[in-house]
Design a protein around this motif. Structure first.
Motif, PDB file in Angstrom:
ATOM      1  N   GLU A  36      61.659  64.714  12.439  1.00  8.26           N
ATOM      2  CA  GLU A  36      60.645  64.298  11.455  1.00  8.26           C
ATOM      3  C   GLU A  36      59.463  63.643  12.155  1.00  8.26           C
ATOM      4  O   GLU A  36      58.304  63.922  11.830  1.00  8.26           O
ATOM      5  N   ILE A  37      59.761  62.785  13.120  1.00  7.01           N
ATOM      6  CA  ILE A  37      58.699  62.091  13.846  1.00  7.01           C
ATOM      7  C   ILE A  37      57.872  63.091  14.652  1.00  7.01           C
ATOM      8  O   ILE A  37      56.643  63.000  14.700  1.00  7.01           O
ATOM      9  N   ASN A  38      58.527  64.053  15.265  1.00  5.20           N
ATOM     10  CA  ASN A  38      57.796  65.084  16.012  1.00  5.20           C
ATOM     11  C   ASN A  38      56.836  65.848  15.103  1.00  5.20           C
ATOM     12  O   ASN A  38      55.695  66.132  15.483  1.00  5.20           O
ATOM     13  N   VAL A  39      57.284  66.184  13.907  1.00 10.34           N
ATOM     14  CA  VAL A  39      56.424  66.896  12.951  1.00 10.34           C
ATOM     15  C   VAL A  39      55.240  66.021  12.565  1.00 10.34           C
ATOM     16  O   VAL A  39      54.099  66.482  12.517  1.00 10.34           O
ATOM     17  N   ILE A  40      55.512  64.747  12.295  1.00  7.98           N
ATOM     18  CA  ILE A  40      54.441  63.827  11.909  1.00  7.98           C
ATOM     19  C   ILE A  40      53.415  63.701  13.024  1.00  7.98           C
ATOM     20  O   ILE A  40      52.202  63.770  12.786  1.00  7.98           O
ATOM     21  N   VAL A  41      53.892  63.535  14.243  1.00  9.86           N
ATOM     22  CA  VAL A  41      52.972  63.400  15.380  1.00  9.86           C
ATOM     23  C   VAL A  41      52.187  64.690  15.568  1.00  9.86           C
ATOM     24  O   VAL A  41      50.975  64.661  15.807  1.00  9.86           O
ATOM     25  N   ASP A  42      52.864  65.814  15.449  1.00  7.37           N
ATOM     26  CA  ASP A  42      52.181  67.104  15.608  1.00  7.37           C
ATOM     27  C   ASP A  42      51.100  67.298  14.555  1.00  7.37           C
ATOM     28  O   ASP A  42      50.053  67.868  14.819  1.00  7.37           O
ATOM     29  N   GLN A  43      51.369  66.841  13.349  1.00  7.22           N
ATOM     30  CA  GLN A  43      50.416  67.025  12.256  1.00  7.22           C
ATOM     31  C   GLN A  43      49.426  65.866  12.148  1.00  7.22           C
ATOM     32  O   GLN A  43      48.521  65.892  11.324  1.00  7.22           O
ATOM     33  N   VAL A  46      49.298  60.137   8.548  1.00  6.14           N
ATOM     34  CA  VAL A  46      48.917  58.727   8.444  1.00  6.14           C
ATOM     35  C   VAL A  46      49.874  57.836   9.231  1.00  6.14           C
ATOM     36  O   VAL A  46      51.083  58.037   9.229  1.00  6.14           O
ATOM     37  N   LEU A  47      49.332  56.816   9.887  1.00  2.00           N
ATOM     38  CA  LEU A  47      50.115  55.922  10.732  1.00  2.00           C
ATOM     39  C   LEU A  47      51.214  55.186   9.974  1.00  2.00           C
ATOM     40  O   LEU A  47      52.274  54.919  10.524  1.00  2.00           O
ATOM     41  N   ASN A  48      50.999  54.831   8.722  1.00  2.00           N
ATOM     42  CA  ASN A  48      52.010  54.113   7.963  1.00  2.00           C
ATOM     43  C   ASN A  48      53.292  54.929   7.858  1.00  2.00           C
ATOM     44  O   ASN A  48      54.392  54.394   7.964  1.00  2.00           O
ATOM     45  N   SER A  49      53.169  56.200   7.636  1.00  2.00           N
ATOM     46  CA  SER A  49      54.327  57.078   7.541  1.00  2.00           C
ATOM     47  C   SER A  49      55.069  57.126   8.873  1.00  2.00           C
ATOM     48  O   SER A  49      56.291  57.079   8.916  1.00  2.00           O
ATOM     49  N   THR A  50      54.332  57.192   9.957  1.00  2.00           N
ATOM     50  CA  THR A  50      54.937  57.228  11.284  1.00  2.00           C
ATOM     51  C   THR A  50      55.661  55.924  11.576  1.00  2.00           C
ATOM     52  O   THR A  50      56.782  55.927  12.076  1.00  2.00           O
ATOM     53  N   ALA A  51      55.048  54.811  11.247  1.00  2.00           N
ATOM     54  CA  ALA A  51      55.667  53.507  11.485  1.00  2.00           C
ATOM     55  C   ALA A  51      56.976  53.379  10.706  1.00  2.00           C
ATOM     56  O   ALA A  51      57.966  52.862  11.226  1.00  2.00           O
ATOM     57  N   GLU A  52      56.991  53.866   9.498  1.00  2.00           N
ATOM     58  CA  GLU A  52      58.206  53.816   8.675  1.00  2.00           C
ATOM     59  C   GLU A  52      59.308  54.666   9.308  1.00  2.00           C
ATOM     60  O   GLU A  52      60.463  54.247   9.372  1.00  2.00           O
ATOM     61  N   LYS A  53      58.959  55.838   9.785  1.00  2.00           N
ATOM     62  CA  LYS A  53      59.942  56.718  10.425  1.00  2.00           C
ATOM     63  C   LYS A  53      60.472  56.097  11.710  1.00  2.00           C
ATOM     64  O   LYS A  53      61.654  56.202  12.026  1.00  2.00           O
ATOM     65  N   VAL A  54      59.618  55.423  12.457  1.00  2.00           N
ATOM     66  CA  VAL A  54      60.053  54.764  13.689  1.00  2.00           C
ATOM     67  C   VAL A  54      61.048  53.655  13.368  1.00  2.00           C
ATOM     68  O   VAL A  54      62.063  53.499  14.054  1.00  2.00           O
TER      69      VAL A  54
END
Length: 72
Positions: A36-43, A46-54
């Motif tokens: 999921e994080i790889n997809v978010i980074v690739d796309q 928004v940073l908030n979504s990435t922070a939540e996944k982390v």
């Protein structure tokens, strides 16, 4: 960590099924979160979504480490 975890599963496939099953579930969850994080980074979502996944990933990593610590 995933590779070592799955290697541990392979080497201990005949061990205590409760610990083995728990470790497999946690490693599978960890793999899914990493994807999921790889997809978010690739796309570049928004940073908030990435922070939540982390944060979710960190929780799963703690669970995996706890599972392996308890099995030793």
């Amino acid at each position: 960590m995933l590779e070592l975890g799955f290697a541990w599963l392979y080497l201990n496939r005949g061990s205590d099924t409760t610990i083995w099953t728990d470790a497999k579930v946690k490693l599978t969850q960890l793999h899914a979160k990493m994807e999921e994080i790889n997809v978010i980074v690739d796309q570049r979502v928004v940073l908030n979504s990435t922070a939540e996944k982390v944060l979710q990933l960190n929780d799963i990593v703690k669970c995996v480490m706890c599972t392996f610590t308890n099995s030793v």
